[in-house]
Design a protein around this motif. Structure first.
Motif, PDB file in Angstrom:
ATOM      1  N   SER A   1       0.830  -1.210   0.000  1.00 52.02           N
ATOM      2  CA  SER A   1       0.000   0.000   0.000  1.00 52.02           C
ATOM      3  C   SER A   1       0.860   1.253   0.000  1.00 52.02           C
ATOM      4  CB  SER A   1      -0.916   0.018   1.229  1.00 52.02           C
ATOM      5  OG  SER A   1      -1.776  -1.102   1.221  1.00 52.02           O
ATOM      6  N   GLY A   2       0.320   2.323  -0.564  1.00 44.10           N
ATOM      7  CA  GLY A   2       1.006   3.609  -0.567  1.00 44.10           C
ATOM      8  C   GLY A   2       0.604   4.450   0.624  1.00 44.10           C
ATOM      9  N   MET A   3       1.118   5.677   0.673  1.00 40.31           N
ATOM     10  CA  MET A   3       0.805   6.593   1.762  1.00 40.31           C
ATOM     11  C   MET A   3      -0.564   7.223   1.534  1.00 40.31           C
ATOM     12  SD  MET A   3       4.451   8.522   2.441  1.00 40.31           S
ATOM     13  CE  MET A   3       3.618   9.580   3.649  1.00 40.31           C
ATOM     14  N   ALA A   4      -1.390   7.237   2.590  1.00 33.67           N
ATOM     15  CA  ALA A   4      -2.756   7.748   2.473  1.00 33.67           C
ATOM     16  C   ALA A   4      -2.780   9.197   2.003  1.00 33.67           C
ATOM     17  CB  ALA A   4      -3.478   7.609   3.811  1.00 33.67           C
ATOM     18  N   SER A   5      -1.863  10.022   2.487  1.00 36.68           N
ATOM     19  CA  SER A   5      -1.852  11.445   2.108  1.00 36.68           C
ATOM     20  C   SER A   5      -1.561  11.619   0.621  1.00 36.68           C
ATOM     21  CB  SER A   5      -0.815  12.201   2.945  1.00 36.68           C
ATOM     22  OG  SER A   5       0.484  11.654   2.749  1.00 36.68           O
ATOM     23  N   ARG A   6      -0.637  10.816   0.086  1.00 34.12           N
ATOM     24  CA  ARG A   6      -0.306  10.916  -1.332  1.00 34.12           C
ATOM     25  C   ARG A   6      -1.449  10.388  -2.196  1.00 34.12           C
ATOM     26  NH1 ARG A   6       6.079   8.930  -1.407  1.00 34.12           N
ATOM     27  NH2 ARG A   6       6.915  10.761  -0.300  1.00 34.12           N
ATOM     28  N   ILE A   7      -2.086   9.319  -1.720  1.00 39.88           N
ATOM     29  CA  ILE A   7      -3.221   8.769  -2.462  1.00 39.88           C
ATOM     30  C   ILE A   7      -4.333   9.799  -2.567  1.00 39.88           C
ATOM     31  CG2 ILE A   7      -5.018   6.993  -2.458  1.00 39.88           C
ATOM     32  CD1 ILE A   7      -3.000   5.169  -0.998  1.00 39.88           C
ATOM     33  N   GLN A   8      -4.634  10.480  -1.465  1.00 37.72           N
ATOM     34  CA  GLN A   8      -5.704  11.476  -1.461  1.00 37.72           C
ATOM     35  C   GLN A   8      -5.338  12.684  -2.333  1.00 37.72           C
ATOM     36  OE1 GLN A   8      -8.771  11.129  -0.284  1.00 37.72           O
ATOM     37  NE2 GLN A   8      -8.138   9.020   0.248  1.00 37.72           N
ATOM     38  N   ARG A   9      -4.052  13.059  -2.360  1.00 37.60           N
ATOM     39  CA  ARG A   9      -3.643  14.175  -3.210  1.00 37.60           C
ATOM     40  C   ARG A   9      -3.844  13.836  -4.683  1.00 37.60           C
ATOM     41  NH1 ARG A   9       0.701  15.089  -6.089  1.00 37.60           N
ATOM     42  NH2 ARG A   9       1.920  13.408  -5.128  1.00 37.60           N
ATOM     43  N   LEU A  10      -3.428  12.627  -5.070  1.00 39.88           N
ATOM     44  CA  LEU A  10      -3.605  12.199  -6.462  1.00 39.88           C
ATOM     45  C   LEU A  10      -5.087  12.076  -6.802  1.00 39.88           C
ATOM     46  CD1 LEU A  10      -0.809   9.470  -6.684  1.00 39.88           C
ATOM     47  CD2 LEU A  10      -0.768  11.747  -7.717  1.00 39.88           C
ATOM     48  N   ARG A  11      -5.857  11.574  -5.871  1.00 39.69           N
ATOM     49  CA  ARG A  11      -7.303  11.431  -6.104  1.00 39.69           C
ATOM     50  C   ARG A  11      -7.937  12.800  -6.346  1.00 39.69           C
ATOM     51  NH1 ARG A  11     -11.953   8.541  -2.390  1.00 39.69           N
ATOM     52  NH2 ARG A  11     -13.692   9.722  -3.241  1.00 39.69           N
ATOM     53  N   HIS A  12      -7.557  13.777  -5.534  1.00 37.76           N
ATOM     54  CA  HIS A  12      -8.121  15.122  -5.682  1.00 37.76           C
ATOM     55  C   HIS A  12      -7.805  15.688  -7.063  1.00 37.76           C
ATOM     56  CE1 HIS A  12      -9.392  19.170  -4.685  1.00 37.76           C
ATOM     57  NE2 HIS A  12      -8.206  19.627  -5.066  1.00 37.76           N
ATOM     58  N   GLU A  13      -6.587  15.491  -7.535  1.00 36.63           N
ATOM     59  CA  GLU A  13      -6.205  16.034  -8.840  1.00 36.63           C
ATOM     60  C   GLU A  13      -6.985  15.365  -9.963  1.00 36.63           C
ATOM     61  OE1 GLU A  13      -2.045  16.783  -9.663  1.00 36.63           O
ATOM     62  OE2 GLU A  13      -1.563  16.613  -7.538  1.00 36.63           O
ATOM     63  N   PHE A  14      -7.175  14.048  -9.884  1.00 37.83           N
ATOM     64  CA  PHE A  14      -7.981  13.371 -10.909  1.00 37.83           C
ATOM     65  C   PHE A  14      -9.435  13.805 -10.826  1.00 37.83           C
ATOM     66  CE2 PHE A  14      -4.530  10.146 -11.277  1.00 37.83           C
ATOM     67  CZ  PHE A  14      -4.436  10.131 -12.663  1.00 37.83           C
ATOM     68  N   ASP A  15      -9.952  14.025  -9.603  1.00 34.67           N
ATOM     69  CA  ASP A  15     -11.331  14.481  -9.451  1.00 34.67           C
ATOM     70  C   ASP A  15     -11.533  15.864 -10.068  1.00 34.67           C
ATOM     71  OD1 ASP A  15     -12.985  12.533  -8.356  1.00 34.67           O
ATOM     72  OD2 ASP A  15     -12.315  12.905  -6.310  1.00 34.67           O
ATOM     73  N   MET A  16     -10.478  16.657 -10.089  1.00 34.75           N
ATOM     74  CA  MET A  16     -10.539  17.974 -10.729  1.00 34.75           C
ATOM     75  C   MET A  16     -10.284  17.868 -12.233  1.00 34.75           C
ATOM     76  SD  MET A  16     -11.294  19.951  -8.272  1.00 34.75           S
ATOM     77  CE  MET A  16     -11.007  21.564  -9.009  1.00 34.75           C
ATOM     78  N   GLU A  17     -10.270  16.609 -12.726  1.00 35.85           N
ATOM     79  CA  GLU A  17     -10.051  16.307 -14.142  1.00 35.85           C
ATOM     80  C   GLU A  17      -8.712  16.852 -14.618  1.00 35.85           C
ATOM     81  OE1 GLU A  17     -13.381  17.185 -16.601  1.00 35.85           O
ATOM     82  OE2 GLU A  17     -14.699  15.821 -15.509  1.00 35.85           O
ATOM     83  N   GLN A  18      -7.716  16.767 -13.744  1.00 36.30           N
ATOM     84  CA  GLN A  18      -6.343  17.075 -14.099  1.00 36.30           C
ATOM     85  C   GLN A  18      -5.576  15.758 -14.163  1.00 36.30           C
ATOM     86  OE1 GLN A  18      -4.942  19.706 -11.041  1.00 36.30           O
ATOM     87  NE2 GLN A  18      -6.444  21.294 -11.475  1.00 36.30           N
ATOM     88  N   VAL A  19      -4.496  15.736 -14.931  1.00 39.80           N
ATOM     89  CA  VAL A  19      -3.642  14.555 -15.008  1.00 39.80           C
ATOM     90  C   VAL A  19      -2.362  14.875 -14.247  1.00 39.80           C
ATOM     91  CG1 VAL A  19      -2.466  12.912 -16.508  1.00 39.80           C
ATOM     92  CG2 VAL A  19      -4.620  13.966 -17.251  1.00 39.80           C
ATOM     93  N   PRO A  20      -2.226  14.387 -13.011  1.00 33.00           N
ATOM     94  CA  PRO A  20      -1.060  14.749 -12.196  1.00 33.00           C
ATOM     95  C   PRO A  20       0.218  14.109 -12.709  1.00 33.00           C
ATOM     96  CG  PRO A  20      -2.360  13.071 -11.091  1.00 33.00           C
ATOM     97  CD  PRO A  20      -3.133  13.468 -12.311  1.00 33.00           C
ATOM     98  N   GLU A  21       1.342  14.732 -12.374  1.00 29.52           N
ATOM     99  CA  GLU A  21       2.633  14.144 -12.682  1.00 29.52           C
ATOM    100  C   GLU A  21       2.928  13.073 -11.632  1.00 29.52           C
ATOM    101  OE1 GLU A  21       5.766  16.908 -13.098  1.00 29.52           O
ATOM    102  OE2 GLU A  21       4.746  18.141 -14.602  1.00 29.52           O
ATOM    103  N   LEU A  22       3.174  11.844 -12.078  1.00 32.65           N
ATOM    104  CA  LEU A  22       3.405  10.729 -11.174  1.00 32.65           C
ATOM    105  C   LEU A  22       4.897  10.556 -10.941  1.00 32.65           C
ATOM    106  CD1 LEU A  22       0.806   8.224 -12.678  1.00 32.65           C
ATOM    107  CD2 LEU A  22       0.479   9.909 -10.853  1.00 32.65           C
ATOM    108  N   SER A  23       5.255  10.237  -9.713  1.00 29.16           N
ATOM    109  CA  SER A  23       6.652  10.105  -9.339  1.00 29.16           C
ATOM    110  C   SER A  23       6.962   8.681  -8.911  1.00 29.16           C
ATOM    111  CB  SER A  23       6.978  11.073  -8.187  1.00 29.16           C
ATOM    112  OG  SER A  23       8.253  10.794  -7.632  1.00 29.16           O
ATOM    113  N   VAL A  24       8.164   8.223  -9.229  1.00 30.10           N
ATOM    114  CA  VAL A  24       8.582   6.878  -8.843  1.00 30.10           C
ATOM    115  C   VAL A  24       8.580   6.728  -7.324  1.00 30.10           C
ATOM    116  CG1 VAL A  24      10.465   5.192  -8.964  1.00 30.10           C
ATOM    117  CG2 VAL A  24       9.968   6.650 -10.932  1.00 30.10           C
TER     118      VAL A  24
END
Length: 338
Positions: free
Chosen positions: A164-187
């Motif tokens: 599993s990943g970090m909850a805070s990072r998951i929620q940040r990515l989720r928020h960006e997709f919900d805003m119909e943005q394509v976030p930059e993903l990091s390794v």
């Protein structure tokens, strides 16, 4: 290749109709399985599932058969449609004609209320799959395509989709997709990306394999012979709504690709099925608090068996086409299902 809920064009004349409708809202087809509509067209309805099940109806216009949003048409009953009645001028009784004219002038002179603000656009997570794809104009969800491509490029590592990943990072990515943005993903947030992908499917109101087809998928996985399992699984897949079918094909090709690298990831089809199955398949009974421990355990085993079979037999069920070919044209549409 098997195609969901579609008849061949040459047999479209024989598709039975259950109702007639006229088009009240234009629709431009986004794929080969959809039907373009113009206001005023007449359409014969072949299938109209409840809105809570799917926003897509199926019908034929002339010799064309395809799916379209149900909101684009209005059924024609023995009565004249209400929208047509409202468009006709209303007769005014002679005795009250002057009074009605005066009242209309008073109403028109009243100040209009301020226009109500439009409701906020729905997000991506927790939204019906068909409605989301119709609104975004895509063949598969952006969140799936972005995460899958990133994981295939950087995520062939041990424990992918299990850790599993970090909850805070998951929620940040989720928020960006919900805003119909394509976030930059990091390794650095690789496992947050994989957790986000699973979260999207877990929050679908109707799971990817649908509650309505749960029994068919379960029976297919439990068939006596390999040949019968393939036949029944194809039959169940064929009955999926078109948006679910396309998304399932994309996801299974992605997971099958990862399973091919199990010597590195230690995540073969069986292990991938264990972590993915609860996100893709669930029955209405599983939502009940009265479900016994034994029944819940049996359901988990059934879910895993279904998803493992889909991953292991992807090329047989969907045809042999590479994942990279399926993902070409990232911002547009997948190759048509033929």
């Amino acid at each position: 290749m098997w195609k969901p809920q579609l008849e061949r064009v040459e047999s479209s004349v024989n598709v039975p109709s259950i109702a007639a409708a006229h088009v009240i809202k234009s629709h431009v087809a986004q794929g080969p399985d959809e039907l373009s509509l113009e206001v005023g067209d007449l359409v014969c309805i072949v299938a109209m599932p409840p809105k809570e099940l799917s926003p897509w109806w199926r019908g034929k216009r002339g010799f064309e058969v395809g799916i379209f949003p149900g909101e684009c048409v209005e059924l024609i009953s023995r009565k004249v449609p209400e929208s047509l009645i409202n468009s006709l001028p209303k007769p005014v009784p002679k005795k009250r004609g002057k009074l009605n004219t005066f009242l209309r002038s008073v109403v028109k002179a009243r100040p209009r209320r301020a226009k109500q603000p439009e409701p906020e656009k729905e997000g991506v997570f927790g939204c019906d799959l068909g409605e989301h794809l119709l609104r975004s104009g895509r063949d598969v969800p952006q969140v799936l395509q972005s995460c899958a491509q990133f994981i295939e490029e950087h995520g062939v590592v041990q424990g992918i989709y299990r850790l599993s990943g970090m909850a805070s990072r998951i929620q940040r990515l989720r928020h960006e997709f919900d805003m119909e943005q394509v976030p930059e993903l990091s390794v650095r947030e690789l496992h947050s990306v994989s957790s986000l992908c699973k979260l999207y499917f877990r929050e679908l109101p109707n799971p990817l394999l649908t509650e309505q087809l749960y029994a068919k998928f379960s029976d297919a996985a439990g068939a006596a012979t390999e040949e019968e399992r393939v036949f029944r699984m194809k039959d169940a897949i064929q009955q999926l709504p078109a948006p679910h079918y396309r998304t399932l094909e994309y996801l299974m090709r992605h997971l099958a690709s990862l399973a091919g690298n199990c010597s590195i990831t230690n995540m073969d089809a069986h292990n991938l099925a264990i972590v993915w199955a609860p996100n893709l398949l669930r029955s209405q009974q599983s939502q009940s608090a009265c479900t016994s421990e034994g029944a819940a355990c049996l359901e988990v085993q059934t879910q895993s068996a279904v998803v493992e079979f889909l991953i292991s037999h992807t090329d047989i069920l969907f045809g042999s086409r590479s994942t990279s070919a399926l993902g070409e044209g990232a911002g547009e549409h997948l190759p048509p299902l033929v």
